[in-house]
Design an enzyme around this catalytic site. Structure first.
Site, PDB file in Angstrom:
ATOM      1  N   GLU A  46       0.852  -1.195   0.000  1.00  0.00           N
ATOM      2  CA  GLU A  46       0.000   0.000   0.000  1.00  0.00           C
ATOM      3  C   GLU A  46       0.886   1.244   0.000  1.00  0.00           C
ATOM      4  O   GLU A  46       1.958   1.266   0.618  1.00  0.00           O
ATOM      5  CB  GLU A  46      -0.864  -0.023   1.258  1.00  0.00           C
ATOM      6  CG  GLU A  46      -1.672   1.240   1.529  1.00  0.00           C
ATOM      7  CD  GLU A  46      -2.318   1.235   2.911  1.00  0.00           C
ATOM      8  OE1 GLU A  46      -3.379   1.856   3.066  1.00  0.00           O
ATOM      9  OE2 GLU A  46      -1.753   0.603   3.844  1.00  0.00           O
ATOM     10  N   LYS A 123      -9.501   1.500  -1.902  1.00  0.00           N
ATOM     11  CA  LYS A 123      -9.711   0.993  -0.548  1.00  0.00           C
ATOM     12  C   LYS A 123     -11.092   1.356  -0.020  1.00  0.00           C
ATOM     13  O   LYS A 123     -11.486   2.521  -0.005  1.00  0.00           O
ATOM     14  CB  LYS A 123      -8.620   1.557   0.364  1.00  0.00           C
ATOM     15  CG  LYS A 123      -8.597   1.011   1.781  1.00  0.00           C
ATOM     16  CD  LYS A 123      -7.363   1.543   2.495  1.00  0.00           C
ATOM     17  CE  LYS A 123      -7.228   1.051   3.914  1.00  0.00           C
ATOM     18  NZ  LYS A 123      -5.969   1.547   4.538  1.00  0.00           N
ATOM     19  N   CYS A 168      -4.782  -3.059   2.970  1.00  0.00           N
ATOM     20  CA  CYS A 168      -4.557  -2.846   4.396  1.00  0.00           C
ATOM     21  C   CYS A 168      -5.759  -3.232   5.266  1.00  0.00           C
ATOM     22  O   CYS A 168      -6.035  -4.405   5.449  1.00  0.00           O
ATOM     23  CB  CYS A 168      -4.127  -1.403   4.640  1.00  0.00           C
ATOM     24  SG  CYS A 168      -3.333  -1.165   6.260  1.00  0.00           S
TER      25      CYS A 168
END
Length: 310
Positions: A46, A123, A168
């Site tokens: 990330e 995300k 993440c």
């Protein structure tokens, strides 16, 4: 057997002062090592091009735009794409994306072996908070600098299989894997930047945080009979430590490779996509065993609502 040899390219710390060009040189060095070890696909973390900037509070939100990429590839990242095409290696990496119409996302892309972008993910599960929080040991301002992803959890047919992406905090949510699992995903690629210290529970310790990292990834892999490749950016960034623990997990939920350092480190493993078949046709045969008539709360309700007290 459908073998995809994967290189999980953990990256050590990126400081505030480090240029995109310097970071890309490190990424290329890892890619060259991956090529020498026969990799078909390299997976980076990330926000692979910059420090984890959401730890820094800016009163003026726009000041953070210096960390965002307005196009991909761009001048700084073009050499990375060119080297990937030269090596005939697919790649996945994360970055901060500023769209032409002014939207900010925490984004990851997937390329094919020619260096062409074939997939994009933004995300969905943003952790942290919006305003400066004096109660925390450090700030985690993803909700200030990013918008929740708007592309959902898609999968792509690539490298002879079905590939998905997440970023993440997404790895901690079972819905992430299940939505991709319902599309037959065979490999999930996840980059992360996770602080070594819990900002709201400092006594937790890095070993507990690494335990939760493994637990989340192994459960997602097993419960959806998929490979998962989870890759960290780690080390001390301007006084703020991030843990490593990059790992490759097989469709039985077993760890087949795990990083030993918090530096630039490469894990290479041949992943047989056909190894997903057994789980998908037995205990996790969704068509045979799922009971969706009982799952309504998952999409109709956000927060927990306990039953009425007696």
């Amino acid at each position: 057997m459908r073998i995809v040899t994967v290189a999980a390219a953990q990256m050590g710390a990126i400081q505030k002062a480090d240029s995109r060009e310097a970071v890309v040189k490190r990424m290329i060095a890892l890619m060259d090592e991956a090529k020498a070890k026969g990799a078909d696909l390299i997976v980076y973390p990330e926000l692979a091009l910059t420090t984890f900037f959401p730890r820094w509070y800016s009163e003026d939100r726009a000041e953070a735009d210096i960390w965002f990429e307005r196009e991909m590839p761009n001048a700084a990242t073009k050499p990375l794409f060119e080297r990937a095409a030269q090596h005939q290696m697919a790649m996945n990496f994360g970055y901060a994306e500023l769209t032409p119409d002014g939207h900010h996302f925490n984004t990851a892309i997937l390329t094919d072996k020619s260096g062409k972008i074939v997939g994009k993910y933004r995300k969905v599960h943003l952790p942290g908070h919006v305003e400066y929080d004096t109660r925390r040991s450090h700030q985690h301002l993803e909700k200030r600098y990013f918008e929740p992803g708007d592309l959902g959890f898609k999968v792509w047919r690539e490298l002879g299989g079905i590939i998905g992406m997440a970023i993440c905090n997404d790895r901690r949510w079972p819905e992430t894997y299940r939505v991709m699992g319902l599309q037959g995903v065979e490999m999930v690629l996840i980059g992360y930047n996770t602080p070594s210290v819990n900002a709201e529970k400092s006594e937790e310790g890095v070993e507990k945080r690494l335990f939760h990292n493994r637990l989340s990834v192994q459960a997602g892999a097993y419960q959806n009979a998929t490979w998962v490749v989870a890759v960290a950016k780690a080390g001390n960034e301007d006084g703020h430590p991030l843990f490593g623990g990059s790992l490759i997990v097989d469709p039985n939920g077993e760890i087949v490779a795990e990083a030993k350092t918090e530096e630039d480190e490469l894990l290479v493993h041949p992943c047989d996509l056909d190894a997903t078949t057994f789980g998908k046709t037995t205990i996790f045969n969704f068509a045979q065993h799922r009971r969706i008539e009982h799952y309504g709360l998952i999409t109709s309700q956000t927060g927990a609502v306990p039953p009425p007290e007696k």
